[in-house]
Each structure stands twice: as C-alpha cells, then as structure tokens.
Design a protein around this motif. Structure first.
Motif, PDB file in Angstrom:
ATOM      1  N   CYS A 137      31.043  44.171  35.118  1.00 39.66           N
ATOM      2  CA  CYS A 137      31.565  45.500  35.444  1.00 39.66           C
ATOM      3  C   CYS A 137      31.659  46.361  34.205  1.00 39.66           C
ATOM      4  CB  CYS A 137      32.945  45.405  36.079  1.00 39.66           C
ATOM      5  SG  CYS A 137      32.926  44.849  37.775  1.00 39.66           S
ATOM      6  N   THR A 139      32.957  50.514  33.132  1.00 41.85           N
ATOM      7  CA  THR A 139      34.146  51.307  33.464  1.00 41.85           C
ATOM      8  C   THR A 139      34.063  51.967  34.829  1.00 41.85           C
ATOM      9  OG1 THR A 139      33.167  52.803  31.833  1.00 41.85           O
ATOM     10  CG2 THR A 139      35.345  51.974  31.353  1.00 41.85           C
ATOM     11  N   CYS A 142      30.031  48.297  38.900  1.00 43.66           N
ATOM     12  CA  CYS A 142      29.906  46.848  38.748  1.00 43.66           C
ATOM     13  C   CYS A 142      28.518  46.419  39.180  1.00 43.66           C
ATOM     14  CB  CYS A 142      30.935  46.120  39.614  1.00 43.66           C
ATOM     15  SG  CYS A 142      32.629  46.370  39.087  1.00 43.66           S
ATOM     16  N   ARG A 155      32.588  51.281  41.176  1.00 48.86           N
ATOM     17  CA  ARG A 155      33.778  50.425  41.238  1.00 48.86           C
ATOM     18  C   ARG A 155      34.714  50.844  42.360  1.00 48.86           C
ATOM     19  NH1 ARG A 155      35.689  47.859  35.640  1.00 48.86           N
ATOM     20  NH2 ARG A 155      37.468  46.930  36.631  1.00 48.86           N
ATOM     21  N   HIS A 162      40.127  44.414  39.667  1.00 46.82           N
ATOM     22  CA  HIS A 162      41.261  45.291  39.361  1.00 46.82           C
ATOM     23  C   HIS A 162      40.809  46.495  38.558  1.00 46.82           C
ATOM     24  CE1 HIS A 162      43.460  41.423  40.079  1.00 46.82           C
ATOM     25  NE2 HIS A 162      44.074  42.259  40.890  1.00 46.82           N
ATOM     26  N   GLY A 163      41.562  47.572  38.678  1.00 46.65           N
ATOM     27  CA  GLY A 163      41.220  48.841  38.045  1.00 46.65           C
ATOM     28  C   GLY A 163      40.824  48.767  36.584  1.00 46.65           C
ATOM     29  N   GLY A 164      41.670  48.244  35.720  1.00 45.93           N
ATOM     30  CA  GLY A 164      41.373  48.213  34.295  1.00 45.93           C
ATOM     31  C   GLY A 164      40.759  46.899  33.827  1.00 45.93           C
ATOM     32  N   GLU A 165      40.480  46.000  34.750  1.00 43.37           N
ATOM     33  CA  GLU A 165      39.976  44.678  34.379  1.00 43.37           C
ATOM     34  C   GLU A 165      38.551  44.760  33.823  1.00 43.37           C
ATOM     35  OE1 GLU A 165      39.226  40.328  36.478  1.00 43.37           O
ATOM     36  OE2 GLU A 165      39.661  42.051  37.733  1.00 43.37           O
ATOM     37  N   GLU A 166      38.327  44.071  32.726  1.00 44.09           N
ATOM     38  CA  GLU A 166      36.975  43.958  32.174  1.00 44.09           C
ATOM     39  C   GLU A 166      36.376  42.676  32.697  1.00 44.09           C
ATOM     40  OE1 GLU A 166      36.706  44.379  27.973  1.00 44.09           O
ATOM     41  OE2 GLU A 166      38.153  46.020  27.960  1.00 44.09           O
ATOM     42  N   TYR A 167      35.173  42.770  33.183  1.00 48.15           N
ATOM     43  CA  TYR A 167      34.503  41.577  33.708  1.00 48.15           C
ATOM     44  C   TYR A 167      33.046  41.628  33.358  1.00 48.15           C
ATOM     45  CZ  TYR A 167      32.879  37.973  36.869  1.00 48.15           C
ATOM     46  OH  TYR A 167      32.301  36.840  37.375  1.00 48.15           O
TER      47      TYR A 167
END
Length: 167
Positions: A137, A139, A142, A155, A162-167
């Motif tokens: 993902c 910003t 994804c 997104r 989750h909103g601010g999650e970095e993946y």
C-alpha cells in the motif's frame, strides 16, 4: 509433622496468589500485542461466537475464505474480531491467518490501475465484495491481486487496511 507459624500460613498463599495474578496478566499482555491488527479467514467455513470458547453460542457462520477481519482483543487462543459490517465476536486463532486481504467496498466497480496513479491505464474493475490479496500500500492506493487481475485500487475503496498503516 511440620509446624508453620500462623503468620506464615497466610503469607504463603497470599504470595502465591499475587504471583499467579501477575503471571496471568503478563501472559495476557504478551499474547495480545499491539491491536487492532488485520487478519483473514484461513478456512472456507468459520464460526464467530459470542464469547471466547466453544461453549458460547454461534453468532455468525462465515463462508468466505480470505475474508479480512480486524482483531480488537485476544484471550488465550481466541481473538475478538470485527468484520467490515461492524459485527463483533470471538473466533479461534486456528481459523485465522496473518495473510493480508482486502475487500472492495462502495458503489460501482472500483478501477484497478496498472500503477499507483489514477491517470494510469485501467486493467480491470473490481466489484463491491471482491476479495483480493494485499501486496502493498502507498498513501492513496493499494496493490491488490485478484483472481485474473492485479493492480492498484484507491485505499478509500478497500476494507482490511487501516488509514495510516504502512504495508
């Protein structure tokens, strides 16, 4: 026969109880880890229960392997999960996997782009309810792999990240 003074008879069980409570709290904290986090269903059929045991009543039966869920609490081998509709219940950890998936939400088909750029070529449209494997993902979008298509989706059109999650 061993004789123990009256003051020692009460002290030993009290110390044992305190150590037991501390051990239980430590074990719970170690098992819970940072929450919430996302998982997905490992099996084709899974029961969501009202409480953390097989003795609790079944609330829902899920029949979609790969469906993303959010873990919001843990107890022993049980995970308290929330689905995309907000339904909350308990599932045994054997039914869940850390493999990340996402489900398409919202109105008409979501555009699947070649790159993380809304001006790039559209390679497919993913209908609401489609489940794909999360590959990464940015910003705003994804990268998701569906059966027969792979690309980037906004997104905001996905549930399972989750909103601010970095993946």
């Amino acid at each position: 026969m061993i004789r123990v003074s009256a003051s020692r008879r009460f002290r030993i069980p009290a110390i044992a109880a305190a150590l037991s409570a501390f051990g239980t709290a430590f074990a719970f904290a170690a098992a819970s880890g940072p929450q919430p986090y996302c998982v997905s269903l490992k099996v084709d059929e899974a029961y969501m229960r009202e409480g953390p045991s097989d003795m609790h009543r079944v609330k829902w039966i899920y029949r979609r392997k790969g469906l993303p869920l959010e873990v919001i609490a843990t107890f022993d081998a049980w995970r308290r999960v929330r689905d995309m509709d907000g339904e909350v219940g308990w599932m045994h950890m054997a039914l869940l996997t850390r493999d990340r998936t996402a489900v398409v939400t919202g109105g008409p088909g979501a555009e699947v782009h070649v790159r993380d750029d809304t001006t790039s070529e559209v390679v497919a449209r993913a209908e609401p309810g489609a489940i794909g494997r999360l590959l990464g993902c940015g910003t705003l979008a994804c990268e998701v792999e569906f059966t027969g298509a792979e690309g980037w989706i906004a997104r905001a059109r996905l549930w399972g990240i989750h909103g601010g999650e970095e993946y």
